[in-house]
Design an enzyme around this catalytic site. Structure first.
Site, PDB file in Angstrom:
ATOM      1  N   LYS A 131       0.833  -1.209   0.000  1.00 15.64           N
ATOM      2  CA  LYS A 131       0.000   0.000   0.000  1.00 15.64           C
ATOM      3  C   LYS A 131       0.864   1.255   0.000  1.00 15.64           C
ATOM      4  O   LYS A 131       1.958   1.248   0.545  1.00 15.64           O
ATOM      5  CB  LYS A 131      -0.882   0.032   1.261  1.00 15.64           C
ATOM      6  CG  LYS A 131      -1.883  -1.104   1.363  1.00 15.64           C
ATOM      7  CD  LYS A 131      -2.738  -0.946   2.621  1.00 15.64           C
ATOM      8  CE  LYS A 131      -3.863  -1.965   2.635  1.00 15.64           C
ATOM      9  NZ  LYS A 131      -4.718  -1.819   3.832  1.00 15.64           N
ATOM     10  N   GLY A 138      -8.201   5.016   0.409  1.00 14.87           N
ATOM     11  CA  GLY A 138      -9.280   4.829  -0.543  1.00 14.87           C
ATOM     12  C   GLY A 138      -8.967   3.818  -1.629  1.00 14.87           C
ATOM     13  O   GLY A 138      -9.652   3.767  -2.636  1.00 14.87           O
ATOM     14  N   TYR A 173      -2.370  -9.773   3.620  1.00 16.90           N
ATOM     15  CA  TYR A 173      -3.589  -9.545   2.841  1.00 16.90           C
ATOM     16  C   TYR A 173      -4.717 -10.400   3.408  1.00 16.90           C
ATOM     17  O   TYR A 173      -4.614 -11.628   3.460  1.00 16.90           O
ATOM     18  CB  TYR A 173      -3.348  -9.892   1.359  1.00 16.90           C
ATOM     19  CG  TYR A 173      -4.573  -9.696   0.505  1.00 16.90           C
ATOM     20  CD1 TYR A 173      -5.107  -8.418   0.322  1.00 16.90           C
ATOM     21  CD2 TYR A 173      -5.207 -10.772  -0.109  1.00 16.90           C
ATOM     22  CE1 TYR A 173      -6.252  -8.231  -0.455  1.00 16.90           C
ATOM     23  CE2 TYR A 173      -6.343 -10.590  -0.888  1.00 16.90           C
ATOM     24  CZ  TYR A 173      -6.861  -9.310  -1.048  1.00 16.90           C
ATOM     25  OH  TYR A 173      -7.986  -9.127  -1.814  1.00 16.90           O
ATOM     26  N   LEU A 174      -5.776  -9.740   3.842  1.00 20.26           N
ATOM     27  CA  LEU A 174      -6.956 -10.443   4.362  1.00 20.26           C
ATOM     28  C   LEU A 174      -7.874 -10.722   3.175  1.00 20.26           C
ATOM     29  O   LEU A 174      -8.214  -9.813   2.421  1.00 20.26           O
ATOM     30  CB  LEU A 174      -7.657  -9.586   5.420  1.00 20.26           C
ATOM     31  CG  LEU A 174      -6.769  -9.186   6.612  1.00 20.26           C
ATOM     32  CD1 LEU A 174      -7.479  -8.173   7.502  1.00 20.26           C
ATOM     33  CD2 LEU A 174      -6.361 -10.412   7.417  1.00 20.26           C
ATOM     34  N   HIS A 201     -14.053   0.735  -4.654  1.00 17.01           N
ATOM     35  CA  HIS A 201     -13.742   1.528  -3.462  1.00 17.01           C
ATOM     36  C   HIS A 201     -14.736   2.658  -3.216  1.00 17.01           C
ATOM     37  O   HIS A 201     -14.483   3.557  -2.427  1.00 17.01           O
ATOM     38  CB  HIS A 201     -12.296   2.046  -3.493  1.00 17.01           C
ATOM     39  CG  HIS A 201     -11.302   0.936  -3.622  1.00 17.01           C
ATOM     40  ND1 HIS A 201     -11.143  -0.032  -2.641  1.00 17.01           N
ATOM     41  CD2 HIS A 201     -10.453   0.583  -4.623  1.00 17.01           C
ATOM     42  CE1 HIS A 201     -10.240  -0.910  -3.040  1.00 17.01           C
ATOM     43  NE2 HIS A 201      -9.801  -0.564  -4.240  1.00 17.01           N
ATOM     44  N   GLU A 219      -7.330   2.444   8.524  1.00 16.35           N
ATOM     45  CA  GLU A 219      -7.186   3.886   8.320  1.00 16.35           C
ATOM     46  C   GLU A 219      -8.100   4.626   9.281  1.00 16.35           C
ATOM     47  O   GLU A 219      -9.058   4.044   9.793  1.00 16.35           O
ATOM     48  CB  GLU A 219      -7.630   4.288   6.891  1.00 16.35           C
ATOM     49  CG  GLU A 219      -6.711   3.795   5.791  1.00 16.35           C
ATOM     50  CD  GLU A 219      -7.250   4.080   4.393  1.00 16.35           C
ATOM     51  OE1 GLU A 219      -8.081   4.986   4.229  1.00 16.35           O
ATOM     52  OE2 GLU A 219      -6.823   3.363   3.465  1.00 16.35           O
ATOM     53  N   ARG A 239     -12.947  13.270   9.307  1.00 19.30           N
ATOM     54  CA  ARG A 239     -14.023  14.137   8.813  1.00 19.30           C
ATOM     55  C   ARG A 239     -15.375  13.498   9.116  1.00 19.30           C
ATOM     56  O   ARG A 239     -15.458  12.336   9.509  1.00 19.30           O
ATOM     57  CB  ARG A 239     -13.901  14.256   7.292  1.00 19.30           C
ATOM     58  CG  ARG A 239     -13.993  12.887   6.613  1.00 19.30           C
ATOM     59  CD  ARG A 239     -14.224  12.924   5.123  1.00 19.30           C
ATOM     60  NE  ARG A 239     -14.574  11.606   4.630  1.00 19.30           N
ATOM     61  CZ  ARG A 239     -13.727  10.635   4.352  1.00 19.30           C
ATOM     62  NH1 ARG A 239     -12.433  10.835   4.510  1.00 19.30           N
ATOM     63  NH2 ARG A 239     -14.154   9.459   3.933  1.00 19.30           N
ATOM     64  N   ARG A 296     -26.849   4.857  -1.360  1.00 17.96           N
ATOM     65  CA  ARG A 296     -26.333   6.047  -2.053  1.00 17.96           C
ATOM     66  C   ARG A 296     -26.923   6.095  -3.454  1.00 17.96           C
ATOM     67  O   ARG A 296     -26.692   5.179  -4.263  1.00 17.96           O
ATOM     68  CB  ARG A 296     -24.813   5.995  -2.164  1.00 17.96           C
ATOM     69  CG  ARG A 296     -24.129   6.096  -0.822  1.00 17.96           C
ATOM     70  CD  ARG A 296     -22.666   6.413  -1.039  1.00 17.96           C
ATOM     71  NE  ARG A 296     -21.932   6.300   0.200  1.00 17.96           N
ATOM     72  CZ  ARG A 296     -20.680   6.714   0.371  1.00 17.96           C
ATOM     73  NH1 ARG A 296     -20.026   7.241  -0.656  1.00 17.96           N
ATOM     74  NH2 ARG A 296     -20.082   6.590   1.529  1.00 17.96           N
TER      75      ARG A 296
HETATM   76  C1  MV4 Z   1      -6.762  -4.300   2.693  1.00 20.70           C
HETATM   77  C2  MV4 Z   1      -7.434  -5.407   2.141  1.00 20.70           C
HETATM   78  C3  MV4 Z   1      -7.010  -6.663   2.511  1.00 20.70           C
HETATM   79  N1  MV4 Z   1      -5.988  -6.801   3.376  1.00 20.70           N
HETATM   80  N2  MV4 Z   1      -5.744  -4.489   3.539  1.00 20.70           N
HETATM   81  C4  MV4 Z   1      -9.068  -0.933   0.212  1.00 20.70           C
HETATM   82  C5  MV4 Z   1      -9.222   0.503   0.498  1.00 20.70           C
HETATM   83  C6  MV4 Z   1      -8.381   0.828   1.668  1.00 20.70           C
HETATM   84  N3  MV4 Z   1      -9.122   1.633   2.573  1.00 20.70           N
HETATM   85  C7  MV4 Z   1      -7.984  -0.483   2.244  1.00 20.70           C
HETATM   86  N4  MV4 Z   1      -8.424  -1.496   1.316  1.00 20.70           N
HETATM   87  C8  MV4 Z   1      -8.159  -2.801   1.552  1.00 20.70           C
HETATM   88  N5  MV4 Z   1      -7.131  -3.043   2.416  1.00 20.70           N
HETATM   89  C9  MV4 Z   1      -5.353  -5.739   3.868  1.00 20.70           C
HETATM   90  N6  MV4 Z   1      -4.344  -5.895   4.708  1.00 20.70           N
HETATM   91  C10 MV4 Z   1      -8.505  -5.180   1.266  1.00 20.70           C
HETATM   92  C11 MV4 Z   1      -8.877  -3.857   0.963  1.00 20.70           C
HETATM   93  C12 MV4 Z   1     -10.000  -3.720   0.088  1.00 20.70           C
HETATM   94  C13 MV4 Z   1     -11.216  -3.159   0.528  1.00 20.70           C
HETATM   95  C14 MV4 Z   1     -11.352  -2.678   1.817  1.00 20.70           C
HETATM   96  C15 MV4 Z   1     -12.537  -2.120   2.242  1.00 20.70           C
HETATM   97  C16 MV4 Z   1     -13.628  -2.091   1.394  1.00 20.70           C
HETATM   98  C17 MV4 Z   1     -13.517  -2.562   0.102  1.00 20.70           C
HETATM   99  C18 MV4 Z   1     -12.318  -3.099  -0.347  1.00 20.70           C
HETATM  100  C19 MV4 Z   1     -12.223  -3.601  -1.633  1.00 20.70           C
HETATM  101  C20 MV4 Z   1     -11.042  -4.123  -2.058  1.00 20.70           C
HETATM  102  C21 MV4 Z   1      -9.929  -4.185  -1.214  1.00 20.70           C
END
Ligand code: MV4
Length: 448
Positions: A158, A164, A202-203, A235, A287, A291, A337
Site C-alpha cells: 500500500k 481509498g 492480505y486479508l 472503493h 485507516e 471528517r 447512495r
Molecule cells: C486491505 C485489504 C485486505 N488486506 N488491507 C481498500 C481501500 C483501503 N481503505 C484499504 N483497502 C483494503 N485493504 C489488507 N491488509 C482489502 C482492501 C479492500 C477493501 C477494503 C474495504 C472495502 C472494500 C475493499 C475492496 C477491495 C480491497
C-alpha cells in the site's frame, strides 16, 4: 456559540450542515462555483459567495477564495463537509492563521492520519489492533522479502500517502513480490508525488466495519457504534448499515471502548471514523478518517444524535455533553447512495432532472439537494441523494427500504435506484451475509 458559519461544500452535505446551523440559530454562508449558481445550497443559505469557475480545483478547493469569502461575510467558522478540503491540514492551518475556526480536528491530527504509516503506528501505540505487516515504509526488495517471510503470503503493498484503495498491489508469493512492490511504488509516485509503500498481511474475505467516535479535544471521547460498509464497488461505498449484521453487542462494546479510549488519549476533537477490516472475529485497523462521513446518518438514526450539531458545539469550545453510558442504540438503519449513473454500467448521467418525488413516512429520511428542473452539472461527484431508512429490526428496515424504493421517482437522469431493488431480492443481502468482495462478484455474475 458561533453567529455565522461558512459551508465550504455543495450538494446534499451542504444542506445537511445548513440544517444543523439553522436549528442552532447560526447564520449560514454558502459558497459556490459558477456551475452551481442555481444549486439548492445557494438558495437555502442566508448569504452566498461565488468562489470560482466550475473545476473544483479553482473553486471548492481554492483556499484563498474561501478565506476571502469568510472575510467578506464575517463568518467565524468553516464547516468543510466531506471530500474537498475536509482533510486538508494546510487549509486547517491557514484558517487558524486567519482566526477562523476549522470545524474539525487539529491540523496535527489530520496530518498524522493522512500519512497511513503514521496513522497505523499511532493506532498501534494507542492499543488499537492493526494488520500485521512492516514496521514502517519498505524501499528495498530484500526488506519486503523479510516481511513476507515473517507474516506469510498473500501480502498487500500500500502507498503511505494513499487511502481509498488507490495504488494497492497484492503478492501471492515471494516471486510476485518484486513486480508488486515496484508497481505500487511507481503508481504511488505518479498519483501522490510520494513513492513510499508499506506491506501488510492480505486479508482475503474481510468485512469493512468502521467505528464512529466523537471527542471534545479536552481528553473526553465516546464511540457511537459501528457501520458496516462492506458493499462497495471500486472503493466507492454503495450501501451502509448500522449496526453491522456481523457483530453482537459484546463485540461492539469491546472495540468501541478501545477506540474511544484511544481517541481520548489523542485529545481528538470532533467526529472521526476508525476503519477496520473484520475477519474471523478479529478487528484490524486500516485507516482513520478525520471528517464527517457520507454515511453518518445511519449512526444518527440508531443513536438519535445530530452529529453535525455535535461537531459545531465542540468546535465552539463546549465539552462533550454525553458520557458513554448516555449513548443507547436502538433499531437498525440502512443508507443507499443514489448516484446519477446508469445502474448497470455506472456511467455518469448528468443533466436536467425533469421530476422528483421522494418517498416518506415513518422511518424514512432523504438527504438530497435535488429539485425538479435542477441541472446536475457534470463536474462533480455523482451522488445526488441518500435514502436512509430506520426500522426496529433489520427485517423491518429492509421491508421499509423496499417500500421506499418503490415510491422513489427521479425523471430525466439515470440513477442507481434499480441496483438497490435488485439487491433487496438477494438472499445474502437479506441475511446480511456479505464481505468486501460480494458486490463486485454479484455485478460480474449478473452482467449481461
Ligand atoms: C486491505 C485489504 C485486505 N488486506 N488491507 C481498500 C481501500 C483501503 N481503505 C484499504 N483497502 C483494503 N485493504 C489488507 N491488509 C482489502 C482492501 C479492500 C477493501 C477494503 C474495504 C472495502 C472494500 C475493499 C475492496 C477491495 C480491497
Amino acid at each position: 456559540m458561533f453567529d455565522k458559519i461558512l459551508i465550504a461544500n455543495r450538494g446534499e452535505i451542504a444542506l445537511r450542515v445548513l440544517r444543523a446551523c439553522r436549528e442552532l440559530g447560526i447564520q449560514t454562508v454558502a459558497v459556490h462555483s459558477t456551475a452551481d449558481a442555481d444549486a439548492m445550497h445557494v438558495k437555502l443559505a442566508d448569504e452566498s459567495v461565488c468562489i470560482g469557475p466550475p473545476a473544483a480545483k479553482d473553486s471548492y478547493l481554492n483556499i484563498a477564495s474561501i478565506v476571502a469569502a469568510c472575510e467578506i461575510t464575517g463568518a467565524e467558522a468553516v464547516h468543510p463537509g466531506y471530500g474537498f478540503l475536509s482533510e486538508n491540514a494546510k487549509f486547517a492551518d491557514i484558517l487558524t492563521e486567519h482566526k477562523i475556526k476549522f470545524i474539525g480536528p487539529s491540523a496535527a491530527n489530520i496530518r498524522t492520519m493522512g500519512d497511513k504509516i503514521e496513522a497505523k503506528r499511532t493506532a498501534k501505540a494507542l492499543g488499537i489492533p492493526v494488520v500485521p505487516g512492516s514496521e514502517g515504509g519498505v524501499s528495498e526488495l530484500s526488506e519486503a522479502k523479510k516481511v513476507g517471510k515473517s507474516i506469510g503470503y498473500p501480502v498487500i503493498i500500500k502507498a503511505t500517502a494513499g487511502g481509498g484503495g488507490r495504488g494497492m498491489k497484492v503478492a501471492n508469493n515471494e516471486s510476485e513480490l518484486e513486480l508488486a512492490v515496484s508497481t505500487a511504488q511507481s503508481e504511488a509516485k505518479a498519483a501522490f508525488g510520494n513513492g513510499e509503500v508499506y506491506i501488510e498481511k492480505y486479508l482475503q474475505k474481510p468485512r469493512h466495519i468502521e467505528v464512529q467516535v466523537l471527542g471534545d479535544g479536552q481528553g473526553r471521547a465516546i464511540h457511537l457504534g459501528e457501520r458496516d460498509c462492506s458493499l462497495q464497488r471500486r472503493h466507492q461505498k454503495v450501501w451502509e448499515e448500522a449496526h453491522s449484521p456481523a457483530l453482537n453487542s459484546a463485540q461492539r462494546d469491546s472495540i468501541g471502548n478501545r477506540v474511544a479510549k484511544a481517541m481520548a488519549d489523542l485529545n481528538y476533537e470532533g467526529v472521526g471514523t476508525i476503519e477496520f477490516l473484520y475477519e474471523d472475529g478479529e478487528f484490524y485497523f486500516i485507516e482513520m478518517n478525520t471528517r464527517l462521513q457520507v454515511e453518518h446518518p445511519v449512526t444518527e438514526m440508531i443513536t438519535g444524535l445530530d452529529l453535525v450539531q455535535e461537531q459545531i458545539r465542540i468546535a465552539s469550545g463546549s465539552s462533550l455533553q454525553y458520557k458513554q453510558s448516555d449513548i443507547t442504540f436502538s433499531g437498525h438503519a440502512i443508507e443507499c447512495r443514489i448516484n446519477a449513473e446508469n445502474a448497470a454500467t455506472f456511467t455518469p448521467s448528468p443533466g436536467r432532472v425533469d421530476a422528483v418525488h421522494f418517498p416518506g413516512g415513518l422511518g424514512v429520511r432523504i438527504d438530497s439537494a435535488l429539485y425538479s428542473g435542477y441541472r446536475i452539472p457534470p463536474y462533480y461527484d455523482s451522488l445526488i441523494g441518500k435514502l436512509i431508512v430506520f426500522g426496529k429490526t433489520r427485517t423491518e428496515c429492509m421491508m421499509r427500504l423496499k417500500r421506499s424504493l418503490s415510491e422513489f421517482v427521479i425523471e430525466g437522469v439515470e440513477t442507481t435506484i434499480p441496483l438497490f431493488q435488485r439487491l433487496l431480492n438477494e438472499p445474502d443481502i437479506i441475511d446480511g451475509n456479505y464481505d468486501i468482495h460480494w458486490l463486485e462478484k454479484f455485478l460480474a455474475r449478473t452482467a449481461k
